[in-house]
Motif scaffolding. Sequence first.
Motif, PDB file in Angstrom:
ATOM      1  N   PHE A 189       0.825  -1.209   0.000  1.00  0.00           N
ATOM      2  CA  PHE A 189       0.000   0.000   0.000  1.00  0.00           C
ATOM      3  C   PHE A 189       0.858   1.258   0.000  1.00  0.00           C
ATOM      4  O   PHE A 189       1.777   1.395   0.823  1.00  0.00           O
ATOM      5  N   CYS A 190       0.573   2.154  -0.929  1.00  0.00           N
ATOM      6  CA  CYS A 190       1.242   3.450  -0.940  1.00  0.00           C
ATOM      7  C   CYS A 190       0.803   4.233   0.304  1.00  0.00           C
ATOM      8  O   CYS A 190      -0.329   4.064   0.784  1.00  0.00           O
ATOM      9  N   PRO A 191       1.661   5.080   0.846  1.00  0.00           N
ATOM     10  CA  PRO A 191       1.326   5.787   2.094  1.00  0.00           C
ATOM     11  C   PRO A 191       0.062   6.634   1.999  1.00  0.00           C
ATOM     12  O   PRO A 191      -0.595   6.886   3.011  1.00  0.00           O
ATOM     13  N   GLU A 192      -0.305   7.074   0.800  1.00  0.00           N
ATOM     14  CA  GLU A 192      -1.513   7.888   0.635  1.00  0.00           C
ATOM     15  C   GLU A 192      -2.788   7.149   1.052  1.00  0.00           C
ATOM     16  O   GLU A 192      -3.785   7.766   1.425  1.00  0.00           O
ATOM     17  N   VAL A 193      -2.747   5.812   1.004  1.00  0.00           N
ATOM     18  CA  VAL A 193      -3.942   5.020   1.306  1.00  0.00           C
ATOM     19  C   VAL A 193      -4.377   5.208   2.764  1.00  0.00           C
ATOM     20  O   VAL A 193      -5.568   5.155   3.072  1.00  0.00           O
ATOM     21  N   LYS A 194      -3.424   5.432   3.645  1.00  0.00           N
ATOM     22  CA  LYS A 194      -3.750   5.582   5.079  1.00  0.00           C
ATOM     23  C   LYS A 194      -4.813   6.657   5.295  1.00  0.00           C
ATOM     24  O   LYS A 194      -5.774   6.463   6.045  1.00  0.00           O
ATOM     25  N   GLU A 195      -4.659   7.793   4.638  1.00  0.00           N
ATOM     26  CA  GLU A 195      -5.608   8.884   4.795  1.00  0.00           C
ATOM     27  C   GLU A 195      -6.889   8.639   3.994  1.00  0.00           C
ATOM     28  O   GLU A 195      -7.983   9.008   4.417  1.00  0.00           O
ATOM     29  N   GLN A 196      -6.750   7.980   2.839  1.00  0.00           N
ATOM     30  CA  GLN A 196      -7.909   7.760   1.971  1.00  0.00           C
ATOM     31  C   GLN A 196      -9.013   6.962   2.648  1.00  0.00           C
ATOM     32  O   GLN A 196     -10.200   7.216   2.426  1.00  0.00           O
ATOM     33  N   CYS A 217     -16.796   3.325  -6.871  1.00  0.00           N
ATOM     34  CA  CYS A 217     -15.457   3.591  -6.340  1.00  0.00           C
ATOM     35  C   CYS A 217     -14.428   2.747  -7.080  1.00  0.00           C
ATOM     36  O   CYS A 217     -14.758   1.799  -7.794  1.00  0.00           O
ATOM     37  N   ARG A 218     -13.159   3.100  -6.896  1.00  0.00           N
ATOM     38  CA  ARG A 218     -12.075   2.507  -7.667  1.00  0.00           C
ATOM     39  C   ARG A 218     -10.916   2.074  -6.760  1.00  0.00           C
ATOM     40  O   ARG A 218     -10.739   2.601  -5.666  1.00  0.00           O
ATOM     41  N   ILE A 219     -10.130   1.131  -7.275  1.00  0.00           N
ATOM     42  CA  ILE A 219      -8.835   0.777  -6.684  1.00  0.00           C
ATOM     43  C   ILE A 219      -7.789   1.005  -7.761  1.00  0.00           C
ATOM     44  O   ILE A 219      -7.801   0.325  -8.793  1.00  0.00           O
ATOM     45  N   TYR A 220      -6.895   1.948  -7.547  1.00  0.00           N
ATOM     46  CA  TYR A 220      -5.817   2.202  -8.510  1.00  0.00           C
ATOM     47  C   TYR A 220      -4.609   1.357  -8.119  1.00  0.00           C
ATOM     48  O   TYR A 220      -4.180   1.375  -6.955  1.00  0.00           O
ATOM     49  N   PHE A 221      -4.059   0.641  -9.100  1.00  0.00           N
ATOM     50  CA  PHE A 221      -2.985  -0.309  -8.796  1.00  0.00           C
ATOM     51  C   PHE A 221      -1.877  -0.273  -9.840  1.00  0.00           C
ATOM     52  O   PHE A 221      -2.090   0.099 -10.996  1.00  0.00           O
ATOM     53  N   LEU A 222      -0.698  -0.681  -9.399  1.00  0.00           N
ATOM     54  CA  LEU A 222       0.474  -0.769 -10.272  1.00  0.00           C
ATOM     55  C   LEU A 222       1.143  -2.111 -10.047  1.00  0.00           C
ATOM     56  O   LEU A 222       1.550  -2.428  -8.920  1.00  0.00           O
ATOM     57  N   GLU A 223       1.251  -2.917 -11.110  1.00  0.00           N
ATOM     58  CA  GLU A 223       1.986  -4.180 -11.015  1.00  0.00           C
ATOM     59  C   GLU A 223       3.450  -3.908 -11.315  1.00  0.00           C
ATOM     60  O   GLU A 223       3.790  -3.346 -12.360  1.00  0.00           O
ATOM     61  N   GLN A 224       4.302  -4.325 -10.394  1.00  0.00           N
ATOM     62  CA  GLN A 224       5.738  -4.089 -10.544  1.00  0.00           C
ATOM     63  C   GLN A 224       6.479  -5.328 -10.032  1.00  0.00           C
ATOM     64  O   GLN A 224       6.565  -5.551  -8.832  1.00  0.00           O
ATOM     65  N   GLY A 225       6.997  -6.122 -10.974  1.00  0.00           N
ATOM     66  CA  GLY A 225       7.602  -7.392 -10.589  1.00  0.00           C
ATOM     67  C   GLY A 225       6.544  -8.303  -9.997  1.00  0.00           C
ATOM     68  O   GLY A 225       5.458  -8.471 -10.554  1.00  0.00           O
ATOM     69  N   ASP A 226       6.844  -8.880  -8.825  1.00  0.00           N
ATOM     70  CA  ASP A 226       5.879  -9.769  -8.171  1.00  0.00           C
ATOM     71  C   ASP A 226       5.036  -9.030  -7.138  1.00  0.00           C
ATOM     72  O   ASP A 226       4.311  -9.658  -6.362  1.00  0.00           O
ATOM     73  N   LYS A 227       5.110  -7.705  -7.111  1.00  0.00           N
ATOM     74  CA  LYS A 227       4.346  -6.901  -6.164  1.00  0.00           C
ATOM     75  C   LYS A 227       3.256  -6.104  -6.884  1.00  0.00           C
ATOM     76  O   LYS A 227       3.384  -5.781  -8.060  1.00  0.00           O
ATOM     77  N   ILE A 228       2.212  -5.801  -6.151  1.00  0.00           N
ATOM     78  CA  ILE A 228       1.148  -4.946  -6.664  1.00  0.00           C
ATOM     79  C   ILE A 228       0.970  -3.793  -5.687  1.00  0.00           C
ATOM     80  O   ILE A 228       0.635  -4.006  -4.515  1.00  0.00           O
ATOM     81  N   TYR A 229       1.218  -2.583  -6.163  1.00  0.00           N
ATOM     82  CA  TYR A 229       1.128  -1.395  -5.314  1.00  0.00           C
ATOM     83  C   TYR A 229      -0.258  -0.769  -5.466  1.00  0.00           C
ATOM     84  O   TYR A 229      -0.728  -0.535  -6.580  1.00  0.00           O
ATOM     85  N   ILE A 230      -0.882  -0.516  -4.332  1.00  0.00           N
ATOM     86  CA  ILE A 230      -2.197   0.111  -4.312  1.00  0.00           C
ATOM     87  C   ILE A 230      -1.999   1.586  -3.983  1.00  0.00           C
ATOM     88  O   ILE A 230      -1.531   1.940  -2.897  1.00  0.00           O
ATOM     89  N   GLY A 231      -2.349   2.442  -4.947  1.00  0.00           N
ATOM     90  CA  GLY A 231      -2.128   3.869  -4.764  1.00  0.00           C
ATOM     91  C   GLY A 231      -3.334   4.613  -4.258  1.00  0.00           C
ATOM     92  O   GLY A 231      -3.209   5.640  -3.586  1.00  0.00           O
ATOM     93  N   TYR A 232      -4.522   4.065  -4.564  1.00  0.00           N
ATOM     94  CA  TYR A 232      -5.731   4.821  -4.236  1.00  0.00           C
ATOM     95  C   TYR A 232      -6.917   3.889  -4.109  1.00  0.00           C
ATOM     96  O   TYR A 232      -7.088   2.958  -4.901  1.00  0.00           O
TER      97      TYR A 232
END
Length: 216
Positions: free
Chosen positions: A116-123, A193-208
Amino acid sequence: KCDEEQIQSQQTNEYYYENIATDSGLACCDIWNTIAVSFNSNAKWDENNIRLIKKTINKDAKITKDIVQIKHASEKSHLYSHKDFFNDLQKNNKQKITIRNFWENKEVNFPNKIKFCPEVKEQIQGMDKAVFDGAIGILRDVETERKKITDYNWSPESKTVNQNSQLKKYRMFTVEEEKTFIENHIKSLPNKCRIYFLEQGDKIYIGYIGKHLPLE
């Protein structure tokens, strides 16, 4: 909620059973990652898994074809064969992931794949519970590899967004301490509502996680 998700998924996916297009309960079970239950009225239903062909159109307008196995039961013995699925559901329920305890326990509940990207904490503060629970359900399925994140109804942003620097700013999130443009988003949540995500290698980052980001 389910009807909306089904409609959205059908915009990019087609399912075939015995080479015949279907949008029946079998297709819905793949969309929602659940078990199909039927009467054992025909020998073909005496199976604990039903094979479907799933065709998906990607962002380049290319069609890919996959075989998906739908968990199925028409006899009590079939349910026993899915005990791992039920055990995982029970485990997830016992975890009691809530908005209040989510952030401090995120590495425990999502130890391997989802980051999880740090922005998710507040979202998520003050987020509607139905939206939060829906997002966690999706992400836990991906974390435990019951589903791929691209199994859900998703899309990248339009050319309008990609060519507008101001709109792209709304989609910049912190990935490994670096601001990164994240455009791919899942649409399978209540209230559009939406889940914004980025696949990078074997990880998936959730930005929003939240309401659709501005389009103008």
